[in-house]
Design a protein around this motif. Structure first.
Motif, PDB file in Angstrom:
ATOM      1  N   ILE A  98       0.849  -1.187   0.000  1.00 29.74           N
ATOM      2  CA  ILE A  98       0.000   0.000   0.000  1.00 29.74           C
ATOM      3  C   ILE A  98       0.885   1.238   0.000  1.00 29.74           C
ATOM      4  N   THR A  99       0.724   2.055  -1.038  1.00 30.69           N
ATOM      5  CA  THR A  99       1.548   3.257  -1.192  1.00 30.69           C
ATOM      6  C   THR A  99       0.784   4.530  -0.869  1.00 30.69           C
ATOM      7  N   GLY A 100      -0.526   4.439  -0.775  1.00 32.25           N
ATOM      8  CA  GLY A 100      -1.341   5.601  -0.466  1.00 32.25           C
ATOM      9  C   GLY A 100      -2.540   5.208   0.368  1.00 32.25           C
ATOM     10  N   ILE A 101      -2.800   6.016   1.414  1.00 33.93           N
ATOM     11  CA  ILE A 101      -3.947   5.778   2.291  1.00 33.93           C
ATOM     12  C   ILE A 101      -4.603   7.117   2.548  1.00 33.93           C
ATOM     13  N   ARG A 102      -5.886   7.179   2.293  1.00 36.94           N
ATOM     14  CA  ARG A 102      -6.667   8.384   2.597  1.00 36.94           C
ATOM     15  C   ARG A 102      -7.872   7.928   3.408  1.00 36.94           C
ATOM     16  N   ARG A 103      -8.060   8.529   4.600  1.00 37.71           N
ATOM     17  CA  ARG A 103      -9.182   8.174   5.475  1.00 37.71           C
ATOM     18  C   ARG A 103     -10.016   9.400   5.758  1.00 37.71           C
ATOM     19  N   VAL A 104     -11.329   9.208   5.703  1.00 35.17           N
ATOM     20  CA  VAL A 104     -12.261  10.290   6.022  1.00 35.17           C
ATOM     21  C   VAL A 104     -13.183   9.781   7.127  1.00 35.17           C
ATOM     22  N   TYR A 105     -12.965  10.314   8.325  1.00 30.34           N
ATOM     23  CA  TYR A 105     -13.748   9.935   9.502  1.00 30.34           C
ATOM     24  C   TYR A 105     -14.986  10.818   9.616  1.00 30.34           C
ATOM     25  N   ASP A 106     -16.023  10.296  10.237  1.00 24.94           N
ATOM     26  CA  ASP A 106     -17.211  11.074  10.575  1.00 24.94           C
ATOM     27  C   ASP A 106     -16.887  11.809  11.876  1.00 24.94           C
ATOM     28  N   LEU A 107     -16.426  13.043  11.743  1.00 25.39           N
ATOM     29  CA  LEU A 107     -15.973  13.796  12.908  1.00 25.39           C
ATOM     30  C   LEU A 107     -17.113  14.145  13.861  1.00 25.39           C
ATOM     31  N   ASP A 108     -18.337  14.284  13.355  1.00 26.94           N
ATOM     32  CA  ASP A 108     -19.478  14.520  14.241  1.00 26.94           C
ATOM     33  C   ASP A 108     -19.690  13.330  15.177  1.00 26.94           C
ATOM     34  N   ALA A 109     -19.625  12.124  14.621  1.00 25.29           N
ATOM     35  CA  ALA A 109     -19.804  10.920  15.444  1.00 25.29           C
ATOM     36  C   ALA A 109     -18.649  10.777  16.435  1.00 25.29           C
ATOM     37  N   ILE A 110     -17.445  11.073  16.005  1.00 27.35           N
ATOM     38  CA  ILE A 110     -16.298  10.971  16.918  1.00 27.35           C
ATOM     39  C   ILE A 110     -16.430  11.980  18.047  1.00 27.35           C
ATOM     40  N   GLU A 111     -16.859  13.186  17.734  1.00 28.41           N
ATOM     41  CA  GLU A 111     -17.033  14.209  18.770  1.00 28.41           C
ATOM     42  C   GLU A 111     -18.064  13.773  19.811  1.00 28.41           C
ATOM     43  N   ARG A 112     -19.158  13.136  19.363  1.00 29.29           N
ATOM     44  CA  ARG A 112     -20.206  12.683  20.272  1.00 29.29           C
ATOM     45  C   ARG A 112     -19.811  11.443  21.055  1.00 29.29           C
ATOM     46  N   LEU A 113     -19.205  10.475  20.371  1.00 29.68           N
ATOM     47  CA  LEU A 113     -19.044   9.143  20.943  1.00 29.68           C
ATOM     48  C   LEU A 113     -17.625   8.802  21.394  1.00 29.68           C
ATOM     49  N   MET A 114     -16.636   9.469  20.827  1.00 23.19           N
ATOM     50  CA  MET A 114     -15.232   9.173  21.149  1.00 23.19           C
ATOM     51  C   MET A 114     -14.422  10.462  21.262  1.00 23.19           C
ATOM     52  N   PRO A 115     -14.853  11.387  22.087  1.00 22.17           N
ATOM     53  CA  PRO A 115     -14.162  12.671  22.152  1.00 22.17           C
ATOM     54  C   PRO A 115     -12.706  12.557  22.576  1.00 22.17           C
ATOM     55  N   HIS A 116     -12.353  11.466  23.251  1.00 22.01           N
ATOM     56  CA  HIS A 116     -10.947  11.271  23.641  1.00 22.01           C
ATOM     57  C   HIS A 116     -10.027  11.212  22.434  1.00 22.01           C
ATOM     58  N   LEU A 117     -10.534  10.751  21.283  1.00 20.46           N
ATOM     59  CA  LEU A 117      -9.714  10.729  20.081  1.00 20.46           C
ATOM     60  C   LEU A 117      -9.420  12.137  19.586  1.00 20.46           C
ATOM     61  N   LEU A 118     -10.349  13.045  19.796  1.00 26.93           N
ATOM     62  CA  LEU A 118     -10.132  14.430  19.391  1.00 26.93           C
ATOM     63  C   LEU A 118      -9.195  15.134  20.369  1.00 26.93           C
TER      64      LEU A 118
END
Length: 121
Positions: A98-118
């Motif tokens: 793998i030479t390229g990785i692009r990830r797009v997270y749902d930041l609204d869900a992370i803010e609500r459910l996993m704020p520690h990641l932010l």
């Protein structure tokens, strides 16, 4: 590398990151892959994605598209009774790395459910 082989690389990638097998992830990546993410783009990418997986109650591939040596993956992620999405795009070279990785997270869900990641970001 044909599309079937690329699909196999993607399957091993999904199995490794969702299980937190970092050594397998590093074996699948080229020496210096191009990495883009909308969640802590300057942090430790592998640590972040395995931490994300560990925080979830469930992860399932919702859709997978392979075109030549590119793979688009959409995941259903579940936590706290909610299902939300993560999109990931991989580029695989002729050697199957793998030479390229692009990830797009749902930041609204992370803010609500996993704020520690932010907070770590």
């Amino acid at each position: 590398m044909d599309e079937i082989a690329v699909e196999g690389v993607a399957e091993r990638w999904v199995a490794a990151w969702t299980a937190g097998r970092t050594s397998d992830l590093f074996r699948l990546m080229a020496a210096a892959p191009a990495i883009e993410s909308n969640l802590d783009p300057d942090g430790d990418f592998v640590e972040l994605m395995t931490g994300y997986a560990a925080a979830l109650e469930g992860i399932a591939v919702f859709a997978r598209t392979v075109v030549e040596r590119r793979v688009a993956l959409v995941y259903d992620c579940t936590l706290g009774g909610e299902t939300f999405r993560l999109a990931e795009f991989l580029t695989v070279n002729e050697a199957g790395l793998i030479t390229g990785i692009r990830r797009v997270y749902d930041l609204d869900a992370i803010e609500r459910l996993m704020p520690h990641l932010l907070l770590e970001a």
